[in-house]
Design a protein around this motif. Structure first.
Motif, PDB file in Angstrom:
ATOM      1  N   TYR A 105      53.908   3.400   5.853  1.00 55.89           N
ATOM      2  CA  TYR A 105      54.639   4.583   6.314  1.00 55.89           C
ATOM      3  C   TYR A 105      53.684   5.692   6.749  1.00 55.89           C
ATOM      4  O   TYR A 105      54.078   6.827   6.896  1.00 55.89           O
ATOM      5  N   ARG A 106      52.421   5.346   6.926  1.00 60.48           N
ATOM      6  CA  ARG A 106      51.399   6.352   7.192  1.00 60.48           C
ATOM      7  C   ARG A 106      51.366   6.738   8.669  1.00 60.48           C
ATOM      8  O   ARG A 106      51.623   5.912   9.541  1.00 60.48           O
ATOM      9  N   ILE A 107      51.040   8.008   8.915  1.00 55.85           N
ATOM     10  CA  ILE A 107      50.722   8.422  10.279  1.00 55.85           C
ATOM     11  C   ILE A 107      49.203   8.328  10.381  1.00 55.85           C
ATOM     12  O   ILE A 107      48.492   9.083   9.719  1.00 55.85           O
ATOM     13  N   ASP A 108      48.715   7.402  11.155  1.00 57.31           N
ATOM     14  CA  ASP A 108      47.272   7.233  11.261  1.00 57.31           C
ATOM     15  C   ASP A 108      46.867   7.315  12.732  1.00 57.31           C
ATOM     16  O   ASP A 108      46.944   6.332  13.464  1.00 57.31           O
ATOM     17  N   PRO A 109      46.406   8.499  13.180  1.00 55.31           N
ATOM     18  CA  PRO A 109      46.067   8.645  14.602  1.00 55.31           C
ATOM     19  C   PRO A 109      44.904   7.754  15.021  1.00 55.31           C
ATOM     20  O   PRO A 109      44.678   7.555  16.210  1.00 55.31           O
ATOM     21  N   ARG A 110      44.188   7.191  14.039  1.00 51.59           N
ATOM     22  CA  ARG A 110      43.068   6.316  14.399  1.00 51.59           C
ATOM     23  C   ARG A 110      43.556   4.954  14.869  1.00 51.59           C
ATOM     24  O   ARG A 110      42.820   4.222  15.523  1.00 51.59           O
ATOM     25  N   THR A 111      44.789   4.586  14.486  1.00 42.83           N
ATOM     26  CA  THR A 111      45.306   3.290  14.920  1.00 42.83           C
ATOM     27  C   THR A 111      46.579   3.390  15.742  1.00 42.83           C
ATOM     28  O   THR A 111      46.969   2.424  16.385  1.00 42.83           O
ATOM     29  N   GLU A 112      47.234   4.539  15.697  1.00 48.92           N
ATOM     30  CA  GLU A 112      48.500   4.661  16.416  1.00 48.92           C
ATOM     31  C   GLU A 112      48.473   5.875  17.326  1.00 48.92           C
ATOM     32  O   GLU A 112      47.821   6.872  17.028  1.00 48.92           O
TER      33      GLU A 112
ATOM     34  N   TYR B 215      37.924  -0.683  11.894  1.00 50.28           N
ATOM     35  CA  TYR B 215      37.748   0.651  12.477  1.00 50.28           C
ATOM     36  C   TYR B 215      36.516   0.669  13.331  1.00 50.28           C
ATOM     37  O   TYR B 215      35.442   0.443  12.805  1.00 50.28           O
ATOM     38  N   PRO B 216      36.594   0.952  14.611  1.00 51.73           N
ATOM     39  CA  PRO B 216      37.852   1.130  15.351  1.00 51.73           C
ATOM     40  C   PRO B 216      38.574  -0.197  15.457  1.00 51.73           C
ATOM     41  O   PRO B 216      37.916  -1.234  15.552  1.00 51.73           O
ATOM     42  N   PRO B 217      39.907  -0.177  15.431  1.00 52.00           N
ATOM     43  CA  PRO B 217      40.653  -1.436  15.392  1.00 52.00           C
ATOM     44  C   PRO B 217      40.425  -2.287  16.633  1.00 52.00           C
ATOM     45  O   PRO B 217      40.148  -1.766  17.716  1.00 52.00           O
ATOM     46  N   TRP B 218      40.549  -3.600  16.452  1.00 49.96           N
ATOM     47  CA  TRP B 218      40.250  -4.541  17.524  1.00 49.96           C
ATOM     48  C   TRP B 218      41.104  -4.315  18.757  1.00 49.96           C
ATOM     49  O   TRP B 218      40.665  -4.581  19.881  1.00 49.96           O
ATOM     50  N   GLU B 219      42.335  -3.823  18.567  1.00 50.26           N
ATOM     51  CA  GLU B 219      43.252  -3.748  19.709  1.00 50.26           C
ATOM     52  C   GLU B 219      42.828  -2.680  20.714  1.00 50.26           C
ATOM     53  O   GLU B 219      43.361  -2.622  21.812  1.00 50.26           O
ATOM     54  N   MET B 220      41.846  -1.828  20.324  1.00 50.92           N
ATOM     55  CA  MET B 220      41.414  -0.794  21.256  1.00 50.92           C
ATOM     56  C   MET B 220      40.315  -1.262  22.181  1.00 50.92           C
ATOM     57  O   MET B 220      39.961  -0.566  23.119  1.00 50.92           O
ATOM     58  N   ASN B 221      39.750  -2.420  21.895  1.00 52.33           N
ATOM     59  CA  ASN B 221      38.648  -2.897  22.733  1.00 52.33           C
ATOM     60  C   ASN B 221      39.137  -3.188  24.147  1.00 52.33           C
ATOM     61  O   ASN B 221      40.181  -3.805  24.334  1.00 52.33           O
ATOM     62  N   ASP B 222      38.372  -2.735  25.128  1.00 53.73           N
ATOM     63  CA  ASP B 222      38.744  -2.994  26.516  1.00 53.73           C
ATOM     64  C   ASP B 222      38.033  -4.251  26.999  1.00 53.73           C
ATOM     65  O   ASP B 222      37.324  -4.922  26.241  1.00 53.73           O
ATOM     66  N   GLU B 223      38.231  -4.544  28.263  1.00 58.41           N
ATOM     67  CA  GLU B 223      37.690  -5.767  28.855  1.00 58.41           C
ATOM     68  C   GLU B 223      36.193  -5.942  28.550  1.00 58.41           C
ATOM     69  O   GLU B 223      35.744  -7.035  28.220  1.00 58.41           O
ATOM     70  N   ALA B 224      35.437  -4.830  28.635  1.00 64.94           N
ATOM     71  CA  ALA B 224      33.988  -4.935  28.464  1.00 64.94           C
ATOM     72  C   ALA B 224      33.601  -5.245  27.023  1.00 64.94           C
ATOM     73  O   ALA B 224      32.538  -5.793  26.766  1.00 64.94           O
ATOM     74  N   HIS B 225      34.472  -4.870  26.083  1.00 60.80           N
ATOM     75  CA  HIS B 225      34.135  -5.065  24.671  1.00 60.80           C
ATOM     76  C   HIS B 225      34.993  -6.136  24.009  1.00 60.80           C
ATOM     77  O   HIS B 225      35.126  -6.170  22.796  1.00 60.80           O
ATOM     78  N   LYS B 226      35.571  -6.992  24.849  1.00 57.34           N
ATOM     79  CA  LYS B 226      36.472  -8.004  24.306  1.00 57.34           C
ATOM     80  C   LYS B 226      35.745  -8.949  23.353  1.00 57.34           C
ATOM     81  O   LYS B 226      36.316  -9.426  22.380  1.00 57.34           O
ATOM     82  N   ASP B 227      34.452  -9.178  23.615  1.00 57.51           N
ATOM     83  CA  ASP B 227      33.696 -10.113  22.785  1.00 57.51           C
ATOM     84  C   ASP B 227      33.545  -9.626  21.351  1.00 57.51           C
ATOM     85  O   ASP B 227      33.266 -10.405  20.458  1.00 57.51           O
ATOM     86  N   GLU B 228      33.712  -8.308  21.155  1.00 57.40           N
ATOM     87  CA  GLU B 228      33.540  -7.781  19.803  1.00 57.40           C
ATOM     88  C   GLU B 228      34.722  -8.102  18.911  1.00 57.40           C
ATOM     89  O   GLU B 228      34.649  -7.938  17.700  1.00 57.40           O
ATOM     90  N   ILE B 229      35.827  -8.531  19.511  1.00 59.44           N
ATOM     91  CA  ILE B 229      36.986  -8.895  18.693  1.00 59.44           C
ATOM     92  C   ILE B 229      36.685 -10.225  18.016  1.00 59.44           C
ATOM     93  O   ILE B 229      36.428 -11.217  18.670  1.00 59.44           O
TER      94      ILE B 229
END
Lengths: 127, 348, 173
Positions: free
Chosen positions: B199-206, B57-71
Motif C-alpha cells: 500500500y506504499r507510495i514509492d516514487p522510486r518505483t511508481e 533499485y533502480p528497478p529493472w523495469e526502468m532500464n531503456d534499450e541501451a541498458h537492457k543487458d543490465e536486467i
C-alpha cells in the motif's frame, strides 16, 4: 521325427538380446518418469506456503501483542500451537525477546520453530 | 541357404522391425508428457509472482534499450515480502513485447537451456466486472504444454487530484510576486516502514500523478476579464534534512526537453515541456506525471524531500492566487484498491 | 526326401518374434503404469492455486480496510461459508478465455473453543457430488479473527482475538 539340428538357435538368441535391450530401455524411461514425479512431489512436500502463512499469523499476533492480557497472549499462542499440531501435523513454537533498537525502530526478535516431520524450519526475525 | 531358413529368418526380421518401430513411440510418449514443462512453468510462475526482479533499485523495469543487458531477472512482485502482489509499472513493462524479444523472455524469466516456446497472460478484473487481458508469446498449442496459474493482486500507482482548496488561494500576497504552487514529497513519510509495501507510495518505483482541476477557481477575479494565467515553469527542488543546515536546492535537469519516458505535462490536453510559458485557461486541467526514471536521476534517499514547483507569472498584477504547498502523502493521495488478476504461464 | 530339420528354423524365428513382441508389450504396459506419477503435477498446480486464492482473499484491498474479505466471511460463520466458497471458487476459476468451471470446494474452519478444545466445523454446506473418493488437495490459511461478535461459531470466546485455521478441500469434478 525331428533330428536335433541346433543351427537355428542363434535366432532365438537374437530375440532374447532384443528383449533384454528393451528391458533396459524401459528401466531408463521409468527413471526419467520418476524425475518429473519428484519435482512435483518436492514442490508439494516443501511447505513453503504453510511456513509463509504461519509467519504472517505470528506477525498478526505481535501486532496485537501490546493490548492483550497475559492470559489472552497465552490463549493466542495456544491457538497456533495446538491447531498446527492437530490439523497440520506440525510442531510449532515461537517466542520473543526484549525489544531492541534496529535502525531507529523498536523491534523484538521473534524466534520461530516449525517441524512437520519432513521439513524443519527455524528463523529469528525482528518484528 | 534353404527355404526353411529364409522363412524362419523372415519371421524374425519382421518381428524385429515391429519392435524397433515401437521404440520411438515409447520415447515420444516420454517427451510429450510435459513433466519438464510443468516444472519450468512452475518456476517461471514463482519468479514472476514472488520476486521483484533484479536489479531492485533502480528497478529493472526502468532500464531503456541501451541498458537492457543490465536486467538480470524480470519479477513482477512489489517486494520480496509481498508475494502475489504485482506492481502495475512492472506488469506494463513486462508485457511490452516491442521492447523485450522472445530471447529476453527466455533468458530473464524462463531460464533454461532449451529455447522453450511460451505464452504469458495476465487477466486483470476491472471494477466494472470486465477483464483487461495482457498477453505475450506464441498462441497455445492444443495440448502438451506445461502450465501454472497464479492468482494475484495488482497495485496501481496513487494519484493526487487537486481541486479547489481555499488554503491554496492566497489572495493577500504581494500582487507583483510570481505565484509558486508546490507539491511536496517527503520520502521519510512516504517510505515509512509501518506502511506495508503493498500500500506504499514509492516514487522510486511508481509514477507520481498530479492533476490540478478547477484551475479557474484560483484566478484573480478582481479583473473580470482575466480568464487565464501563465504557467512559466515546473521545477524540481530537493532537500536532505539529515545534512547540516538543510535547504532546498534546484535539481539540475533538462527542463526544456520533453521526454515522455521521464515525465509528461499536459495543459488542457496538449503536451508541453517543463518550461511551457503558456496560458492556462480557467477550464483547463494541468496534469503532470513524474516517472520513476526521472526520480532515479534526482539521487534521492529515504530522508529526502522533493518539491515540484509550478511557477505562475503574469507580471503585476498576477492573474492567479494559486500558491502554497500541497503534501503528496497518504492523507491527500488516492491510492486505488488492489485489483485481482490471474497470471497464467504456459511453456512448451 | 522330406527333412523335418527345416521346421526348426521357422519355429525358432516364430519363438524369437514372440519373445520380442511379448517384451515390447510388457515394457509398454509397465511404463504406462508409472505415468500416474504425473498426477502429482495437477495436485501441485491445484494446491498452488488454492493457497494463492486464500492468500489474496486475506489481503485487504486498501490500507484503510481493517478486515480482509476472508475475515469478514469467516466471522459470518456457517451462513457466510457458502459465500466464502462461491467467492473462493470464482477466484479459482478465473483465467484468460472462458472459466475453468469444473472445480469444486468444501470449506472447514478450525478454532479453539472456550474450554480450550480444538474444534473443526464445516463452514460451507455439503457438496452433493462429493463422495470422498475424489482426488482432493487441502489448502489452509491462518486467519486473525479480531475481538468481537461472530456468527454461528459455537463456544468461541469473543472477548479475545483468535488465530483460526481456514481449510479448503479443492478438487476437480
Amino acid at each position: 521325427m525331428a533330428c536335433m539340428n541346433e543351427d537355428g538357435q542363434w535366432i532365438v538368441l537374437m530375440g532374447l538380446l532384443t528383449a533384454l535391450a528393451l528391458f533396459f530401455l524401459a528401466l531408463i524411461i521409468n527413471q526419467s518418469a520418476l524425475v518429473g514425479q519428484t519435482t512435483a512431489e518436492g514442490v508439494l512436500e516443501f511447505p513453503k506456503n504453510d511456513i509463509r502463512d504461519l509467519r504472517l499469523a505470528i506477525f498478526d499476533y505481535y501486532d496485537d501483542y501490546g493490548e492483550l492480557t497475559l492470559l489472552q497472549q497465552q490463549h493466542y499462542v495456544d491457538d497456533i500451537v495446538r491447531i498446527s499440531l492437530e490439523r497440520k501435523n506440525a510442531v510449532v513454537y515461537f517466542w520473543d525477546g526484549p525489544q531492541q533498537d534496529v535502525s531507529g525502530r523498536m523491534l523484538r526478535p521473534v524466534t520461530i520453530h516449525y517441524y512437520n516431520g519432513v521439513t524443519k524450519y527455524d528463523e529469528t526475525v525482528y518484528y | 541357404m534353404s527355404l526353411d531358413f529364409l522363412a524362419g529368418f523372415t519371421i524374425f526380421m519382421l518381428a524385429l522391425i515391429m519392435v524397433v518401430s515401437m521404440v520411438p513411440g515409447l520415447l515420444a510418449g516420454l517427451e510429450s508428457s510435459g513433466i519438464d514443462y510443468d516444472a519450468v512453468a512452475y518456476r517461471t510462475g514463482v519468479i514472476l509472482v514472488e520476486d521483484p526482479g533484479w536489479p531492485v533499485y533502480p528497478p529493472w523495469e526502468m532500464n531503456d534499450e541501451a541498458h537492457k543487458d543490465e536486467i538480470e531477472r524480470m519479477g513482477l512482485a512489489v517486494s520480496k515480502e509481498t508475494p502475489n502482489i504485482l506492481l502495475s509499472t512492472k506488469v506494463d513493462a513486462f508485457f511490452n513485447d516491442s521492447f523485450f524479444t522472445p530471447d529476453d523472455y527466455r533468458s530473464k524469466a524462463i531460464f533454461g537451456d532449451i529455447p522453450y516456446s511460451y505464452n504469458f497472460s495476465l487477466n486483470i478484473s476491472q471494477p466494472d466486472g470486465s477483464y483487461e487481458l495482457k498477453q505475450t508469446g506464441d498462441p497455445l498449442p492444443l495440448g502438451g504444454y506445461g502450465y501454472i496459474r497464479r492468482v494475484v493482486k495488482i497495485k496501481e500507482p496513487g494519484a493526487a487530484d487537486i481541486g479547489y482548496d481555499s488554503s491554496f488561494n492566497e489572495t493577500t500576497l504581494d500582487p507583483s510576486k510570481p505565484r509558486i504552487f508546490t507539491v511536496q514529497l517527503d520520502f521519510s513519510q512516504l517510505l515509512d516502514p509501518d506502511v506495508g509495501p503493498a500500500y506504499r507510495i514509492d516514487p522510486r518505483t511508481e509514477p507520481v500523478n498530479i492533476t490540478i482541476t478547477d484551475f479557474g477557481a484560483y484566478l484573480n477575479r478582481t479583473d473580470p476579464s482575466v480568464d487565464n494565467a501563465t504557467l512559466k515553469s515546473v521545477t524540481f527542488w530537493k532537500m536532505d534534512p539529515t545534512r547540516p543546515m538543510p535547504r532546498f536546492t534546484k535539481i539540475p535537469f533538462s527542463y526544456s526537453t520533453a521526454d515522455s519516458s521521464l515525465y509528461t505535462l499536459t495543459i488542457g490536453g496538449n503536451p508541453y515541456n517543463l518550461t511551457p510559458d503558456t496560458k492556462v485557461f480557467d477550464n483547463d486541467n494541468i496534469s503532470f506525471v513524474l516517472k520513476p526514471a526521472a526520480t532515479s536521476l534526482f539521487t534521492l534517499d529515504q530522508n529526502s524531500i522533493l518539491d515540484i514547483r509550478f511557477t505562475f507569472d503574469d507580471g503585476n498584477p498576477q492573474s492567479t492566487f494559486m500558491n502554497g504547498t500541497f503534501r503528496y502523502d497518504y492523507a491527500n493521495v488516492t491510492i486505488p484498491a488492489l485489483s485481482t488478476g490471474v497470471l497464467e504461464v504456459a511453456v512448451w | 526326401m522330406v527333412n523335418d530339420a527345416g521346421q526348426l528354423y521357422t519355429m525358432e524365428g516364430v519363438a524369437a518374434g514372440v519373445i520380442m513382441l511379448l517384451t515390447a508389450y510388457i515394457v509398454i504396459s509397465t511404463t504406462s503404469v508409472y505415468t500416474p506419477g504425473d498426477t502429482h503435477i495437477p495436485d501441485m498446480q491445484l494446491e498452488q492455486l488454492g493457497s494463492d486464492v486464500l492468500a489474496m482473499m486475506d489481503t485487504p484491498d486498501n490500507r484503510e480496510e481493517e478486515e480482509s474479505r476472508l475475515v469478514v466471511l469467516v466471522k459470518g460463520g456457517v451462513p457466510g461459508g457458502d459465500t466464502l466458497r462461491t467467492e473462493f471458487l470464482n477466484n479459482c476459476k478465473m483465467r484468460a478465455g472462458g472459466d475453468d468451471d469444473d472445480l469444486r470446494a468444501q470449506v472447514y474452519l478450525t478454532y479453539r473453543k472456550m474450554n480450550g478444545d480444538v474444534s473443526t466445523i464445516q463452514l460451507s454446506s455439503s457438496d452433493p457430488g462429493f463422495t470422498g473418493r475424489e482426488n482432493t488437495v487441502r489448502v489452509t490459511r491462518w486467519v486473525h479473527l479480531p475481538r468481537g461478535s461472530t456468527y454461528g461459531l459455537d463456544n468461541l470466546d469473543s472477548s479475545r482475538p483468535h488465530a483460526v485455521l481456514v481449510e479448503v478441500l479443492l478438487w476437480r469434478a
